[in-house]
Design a protein around this motif. Structure first.
Motif, PDB file in Angstrom:
ATOM      1  N   LYS A  74     -25.091  41.106  19.022  1.00  6.76           N
ATOM      2  CA  LYS A  74     -25.531  39.717  18.928  1.00  6.76           C
ATOM      3  C   LYS A  74     -26.560  39.368  19.999  1.00  6.76           C
ATOM      4  CE  LYS A  74     -23.618  35.016  19.284  1.00  6.76           C
ATOM      5  NZ  LYS A  74     -22.383  34.224  19.465  1.00  6.76           N
ATOM      6  N   GLY A  75     -27.581  38.578  19.594  1.00  5.66           N
ATOM      7  CA  GLY A  75     -28.502  37.973  20.548  1.00  5.66           C
ATOM      8  C   GLY A  75     -29.475  38.919  21.208  1.00  5.66           C
ATOM      9  N   CYS A  76     -29.904  39.962  20.500  1.00  6.89           N
ATOM     10  CA  CYS A  76     -30.834  40.932  21.075  1.00  6.89           C
ATOM     11  C   CYS A  76     -32.240  40.729  20.514  1.00  6.89           C
ATOM     12  CB  CYS A  76     -30.371  42.350  20.790  1.00  6.89           C
ATOM     13  SG  CYS A  76     -28.850  42.800  21.651  1.00  6.89           S
ATOM     14  N   VAL A  77     -33.226  41.242  21.265  1.00  7.43           N
ATOM     15  CA  VAL A  77     -34.626  41.218  20.857  1.00  7.43           C
ATOM     16  C   VAL A  77     -35.073  42.655  20.606  1.00  7.43           C
ATOM     17  CG1 VAL A  77     -36.987  40.571  21.489  1.00  7.43           C
ATOM     18  CG2 VAL A  77     -35.055  39.178  22.274  1.00  7.43           C
ATOM     19  N   TYR A  78     -35.721  42.874  19.463  1.00  9.96           N
ATOM     20  CA  TYR A  78     -36.192  44.208  19.094  1.00  9.96           C
ATOM     21  C   TYR A  78     -37.678  44.154  18.769  1.00  9.96           C
ATOM     22  CZ  TYR A  78     -31.210  45.118  18.430  1.00  9.96           C
ATOM     23  OH  TYR A  78     -29.852  45.237  18.612  1.00  9.96           O
ATOM     24  N   ILE A  79     -38.402  45.182  19.215  1.00 10.78           N
ATOM     25  CA  ILE A  79     -39.820  45.302  18.865  1.00 10.78           C
ATOM     26  C   ILE A  79     -40.133  46.763  18.582  1.00 10.78           C
ATOM     27  CG2 ILE A  79     -40.533  43.300  20.251  1.00 10.78           C
ATOM     28  CD1 ILE A  79     -41.635  45.277  22.336  1.00 10.78           C
TER      29      ILE A  79
END
Length: 227
Positions: A203-208
């Motif tokens: 939950k609540g992660c940033v992915y690029i």
């Protein structure tokens, strides 16, 4: 233009409020009659020749027995203000209108919740489910039996394959790709141009990136909110 059989108050008088006015006016059964803004943000009296009232007065001015509403707030603070105002409108007894562009392809068994806005050139296939308070900007593909949970914002030209699940409150940037059977956790931020064929369930992660990699910064830090 469709006959105007229903009356609508738009909650929000920013850019998305203006866009919602245009689309509801020229491509729906709704007649927009007013805008409403929380009093601390109210900086005008008239927009498009219509009154801009304090949201706190909406029940008195436009009672829920006679008017529907649409909450036109963007993805700021990871969709939290839009969620809060949507919930408040429901508490006040309002039906929250959804807009589906006449230029979108939405198969007959797709389910769409309240206060959802689906722009032109979206494709929603067999048995897709879209929750409440969701925005799909223009040109996305949503594959068969995918579920988009509440309070999600999907930008443009994203390819979401079949049997996916997009967790509540998530944000997907432009030109992103999800393979079949991919799950994104609640409050995921999936960056522009990113790709994954794997579940991202924290939950609540940033992915690029392609393939997508998790950043050290959380989605809550990225959007300046407490989780």
């Amino acid at each position: 233009m469709e006959a105007k059989t229903k009356k609508l108050v738009i909650i929000g008088a920013g850019e998305f409020g203006e866009i919602a006015y245009e689309y509801f006016t020229y491509d729906s059964e709704y007649q927009v009659v007013a805008f409403a803004v929380e009093s601390k943000y109210k900086d005008k009296e008239i927009m498009y020749g219509l009154p801009v009232i304090a949201f706190e007065e909406i029940q008195k001015e436009y009672p829920p027995e006679e008017y529907d509403v649409f909450v036109a707030i963007t993805y700021v603070q990871l969709n939290r203000p839009r969620r809060r105002l949507y919930n408040r409108c429901k508490e006040l007894g309002y039906h929250c209108a959804s807009y589906i562009s006449s230029r979108a392809f939405v198969w007959h068994n797709v389910q769409v919740g309240e206060n959802t806005f689906i722009f032109e050139n979206n494709t929603l296939q067999h048995f897709v489910t879209v929750g409440n308070n969701v925005v799909l900007w223009s040109g996305n593909h949503v594959g068969h039996r995918t579920v988009i949970e509440d309070d999600v914002w999907i930008t443009s030209h994203d390819c979401i394959s079949g049997f996916c699940r997009i967790g509540r409150g998530s944000f997907i940037g432009v030109n992103a790709t999800l393979g079949d059977n991919v799950e994104l956790a609640e409050d995921t931020v999936f960056g522009a141009g990113s790709l994954t064929v794997k579940n991202l369930v924290e939950k609540g992660c940033v992915y690029i990136g392609s393939p997508a990699k998790k950043l050290s910064k959380t989605a809550y830090e990225q959007f300046g909110i407490c989780c």
